[in-house]
Scaffold this active site. Sequence first.
Site, PDB file in Angstrom:
ATOM      1  N   GLU A  72       0.811  -1.216   0.000  1.00  0.00           N
ATOM      2  CA  GLU A  72       0.000   0.000   0.000  1.00  0.00           C
ATOM      3  C   GLU A  72       0.845   1.267   0.000  1.00  0.00           C
ATOM      4  O   GLU A  72       0.778   2.088   0.913  1.00  0.00           O
ATOM      5  CB  GLU A  72      -0.966  -0.012   1.181  1.00  0.00           C
ATOM      6  CG  GLU A  72      -2.015  -1.114   1.073  1.00  0.00           C
ATOM      7  CD  GLU A  72      -3.012  -1.106   2.214  1.00  0.00           C
ATOM      8  OE1 GLU A  72      -2.831  -0.329   3.173  1.00  0.00           O
ATOM      9  OE2 GLU A  72      -3.978  -1.892   2.155  1.00  0.00           O
TER      10      GLU A  72
ATOM     11  N   GLU B 259      -5.245  -8.570  -0.121  1.00  0.00           N
ATOM     12  CA  GLU B 259      -6.065  -8.304   1.057  1.00  0.00           C
ATOM     13  C   GLU B 259      -7.497  -8.011   0.639  1.00  0.00           C
ATOM     14  O   GLU B 259      -7.727  -7.306  -0.351  1.00  0.00           O
ATOM     15  CB  GLU B 259      -5.549  -7.094   1.846  1.00  0.00           C
ATOM     16  CG  GLU B 259      -4.206  -7.257   2.504  1.00  0.00           C
ATOM     17  CD  GLU B 259      -3.801  -6.005   3.285  1.00  0.00           C
ATOM     18  OE1 GLU B 259      -4.705  -5.172   3.598  1.00  0.00           O
ATOM     19  OE2 GLU B 259      -2.601  -5.841   3.562  1.00  0.00           O
TER      20      GLU B 259
END
Length: 391
Positions: free
Chosen positions: A215, A332
């Site tokens: 991320e 995720e």
Amino acid sequence: MQTDHRKRSLRYTLRRCLAGLLAGLLCGLPLLTGCAAEEEAPVSDEMADLSSAELVADMGVGWNLGNTLDVCAADRDGDGRVNEAPAEGESVDETLWGNVRTTKALFEHLKADGVGAVRIPVTWRDHLSDDGENTIDPDWLARVTEVVNYAYDLDLYVIINLHHDGGGDPDFGAWIRTDAAGFEDVRTKYQQVWQQIATQFSGYDEKLIFESMNEVGFDSVARARAYDMLNTLNQDFVDLVRQSGGNNDRRHLLIAGYWTDIAMTCDPAFQMPDDPAGRCIVSVHYYTPYQFCITGEQATWGSETEISRMRSDIQQMDTTFVQQGIPVIVGEYGMVSQDTESRVLFSETLTRLCHEKGMAAFFWDNGEEYDRTAMAWRTEGLIEALRAAVA
């Protein structure tokens, strides 16, 4: 393929047993001192000749060991709060954010339940020397290796990464997320850290996958420069791993998309790195809608509009990457809603849509879904739905 891996795993296990026996005998000799227990990384005889697409399609149900080896002294946790630094004398270890110490039994139960792949996020920043060399604390590296081996020895696919080194607030230590002025220093540190990780795990076979980061975006700089910075780090990652020896010249590598956001990663400004081995996979995450997955403002999910949006997002990844020969892992997905029907439907639908396109999806579990003491799923019907989705 599975049979071949089990044979290799058996040979590795026998080598470890013999090595341990020898070490024990040596440490018992009165003239030898300083023997210490270290977690050794295995040496594999070979890697299976699988394409990255074949490997991803073989993963089955994926699960994250969240809020464990990815803990850090000061960052934002899954609820958006700032974690205070640990008290004096308190270690930054896997129990810092409330989870129990990881055991091999955890992975044994997960495998028995049908999980085929585990992502083990790792944060390294609190375990690096401050002398400019960024040497990883040997005890931390040994513990990461030990946890990886728990899953690897069970023939599970395993993903490790740089987690809150990038994912998180730069004001609280997410050092990868710099501005343009500090980028060359970040590149140096990034290469130093990955060189050590790649070397430590160079002997593992195709069951171990390296993920470049987690991320990461560079929103403090202009858009073109931001994408260029991420693309550069991803290329550095591939170049370094390929030159780091052992099986790393053929290891399957997971490349973080821009913010691991689907739309931003499908943007032409994001470029997959050049890879002489042709074994790169793109990584994205799925937390849409935000109100259901992150904030809890939306309690239920499953309308025709919501399912259609999910289908469209997965199709976008299929069109942009899978159909162009680039496999995809949704590293995720998850939700804060505790509505059982919605949790099961969301997870099953996403996993099934991904599986139909040859992608793999990994449930993010910060310790609230799978009870790591009782070894049981808290959401009734969830694991059964996930197994059905990849059948």
